[in-house]
Scaffold this motif. Structure first.
Motif, PDB file in Angstrom:
ATOM      1  N   LEU A   1       0.813  -1.220   0.000  1.00 46.82           N
ATOM      2  CA  LEU A   1       0.000   0.000   0.000  1.00 46.82           C
ATOM      3  C   LEU A   1       0.847   1.272   0.000  1.00 46.82           C
ATOM      4  CD1 LEU A   1      -2.971   0.644   0.007  1.00 46.82           C
ATOM      5  CD2 LEU A   1      -2.884   0.836   2.489  1.00 46.82           C
ATOM      6  N   LYS A   2       1.978   1.233   0.702  1.00 43.55           N
ATOM      7  CA  LYS A   2       2.848   2.421   0.789  1.00 43.55           C
ATOM      8  C   LYS A   2       3.373   2.817  -0.597  1.00 43.55           C
ATOM      9  CE  LYS A   2       6.652   4.048   3.663  1.00 43.55           C
ATOM     10  NZ  LYS A   2       7.704   3.629   4.583  1.00 43.55           N
ATOM     11  N   THR A   3       3.819   1.842  -1.352  1.00 45.88           N
ATOM     12  CA  THR A   3       4.342   2.117  -2.692  1.00 45.88           C
ATOM     13  C   THR A   3       3.242   2.653  -3.609  1.00 45.88           C
ATOM     14  OG1 THR A   3       5.645   0.124  -2.314  1.00 45.88           O
ATOM     15  CG2 THR A   3       5.866   1.144  -4.448  1.00 45.88           C
ATOM     16  N   LEU A   4       2.054   2.054  -3.514  1.00 48.24           N
ATOM     17  CA  LEU A   4       0.944   2.505  -4.340  1.00 48.24           C
ATOM     18  C   LEU A   4       0.579   3.954  -4.019  1.00 48.24           C
ATOM     19  CD1 LEU A   4      -1.396  -0.609  -4.387  1.00 48.24           C
ATOM     20  CD2 LEU A   4      -0.254   0.424  -6.337  1.00 48.24           C
ATOM     21  N   ASN A   5       0.566   4.308  -2.755  1.00 45.34           N
ATOM     22  CA  ASN A   5       0.258   5.682  -2.346  1.00 45.34           C
ATOM     23  C   ASN A   5       1.302   6.655  -2.875  1.00 45.34           C
ATOM     24  OD1 ASN A   5      -2.138   5.223  -1.056  1.00 45.34           O
ATOM     25  ND2 ASN A   5      -1.214   4.921   0.961  1.00 45.34           N
ATOM     26  N   ARG A   6       2.576   6.234  -2.810  1.00 49.79           N
ATOM     27  CA  ARG A   6       3.642   7.103  -3.306  1.00 49.79           C
ATOM     28  C   ARG A   6       3.491   7.331  -4.806  1.00 49.79           C
ATOM     29  NH1 ARG A   6       8.731   4.427  -2.577  1.00 49.79           N
ATOM     30  NH2 ARG A   6       8.289   4.388  -0.378  1.00 49.79           N
ATOM     31  N   LEU A   7       3.200   6.265  -5.544  1.00 48.93           N
ATOM     32  CA  LEU A   7       3.001   6.397  -6.990  1.00 48.93           C
ATOM     33  C   LEU A   7       1.820   7.314  -7.294  1.00 48.93           C
ATOM     34  CD1 LEU A   7       3.542   2.749  -8.239  1.00 48.93           C
ATOM     35  CD2 LEU A   7       4.973   4.713  -8.725  1.00 48.93           C
ATOM     36  N   ASP A   8       0.752   7.190  -6.499  1.00 47.53           N
ATOM     37  CA  ASP A   8      -0.436   8.010  -6.713  1.00 47.53           C
ATOM     38  C   ASP A   8      -0.127   9.489  -6.487  1.00 47.53           C
ATOM     39  OD1 ASP A   8      -3.136   8.332  -7.339  1.00 47.53           O
ATOM     40  OD2 ASP A   8      -3.628   8.530  -5.214  1.00 47.53           O
TER      41      ASP A   8
END
Length: 53
Positions: free
Chosen positions: A3-10
């Motif tokens: 989830l952390k990586t996805l949030n950063r990409l977003d």
């Protein structure tokens, strides 16, 4: 991906898309058209001045 990586990409994607939007009339094609019209109007103006004298 977690989830952390996805949030950063977003957030990165959101920051990237926040750039200034170019108005439709400022696109290169429209600029060429406006320049042509200016030259045309200028030519007509010169002809009009030439006829008056």
């Amino acid at each position: 991906m977690d989830l952390k990586t996805l949030n950063r990409l977003d957030t990165l994607r959101r920051l990237k898309s926040k750039g200034p939007k170019t108005p439709k009339w400022l696109k290169p094609y429209h600029l060429i058209l406006i320049a042509f019209l200016v030259v045309f109007i200028f030519g007509v103006f010169i002809k009009f001045l030439d006829q008056n004298q």
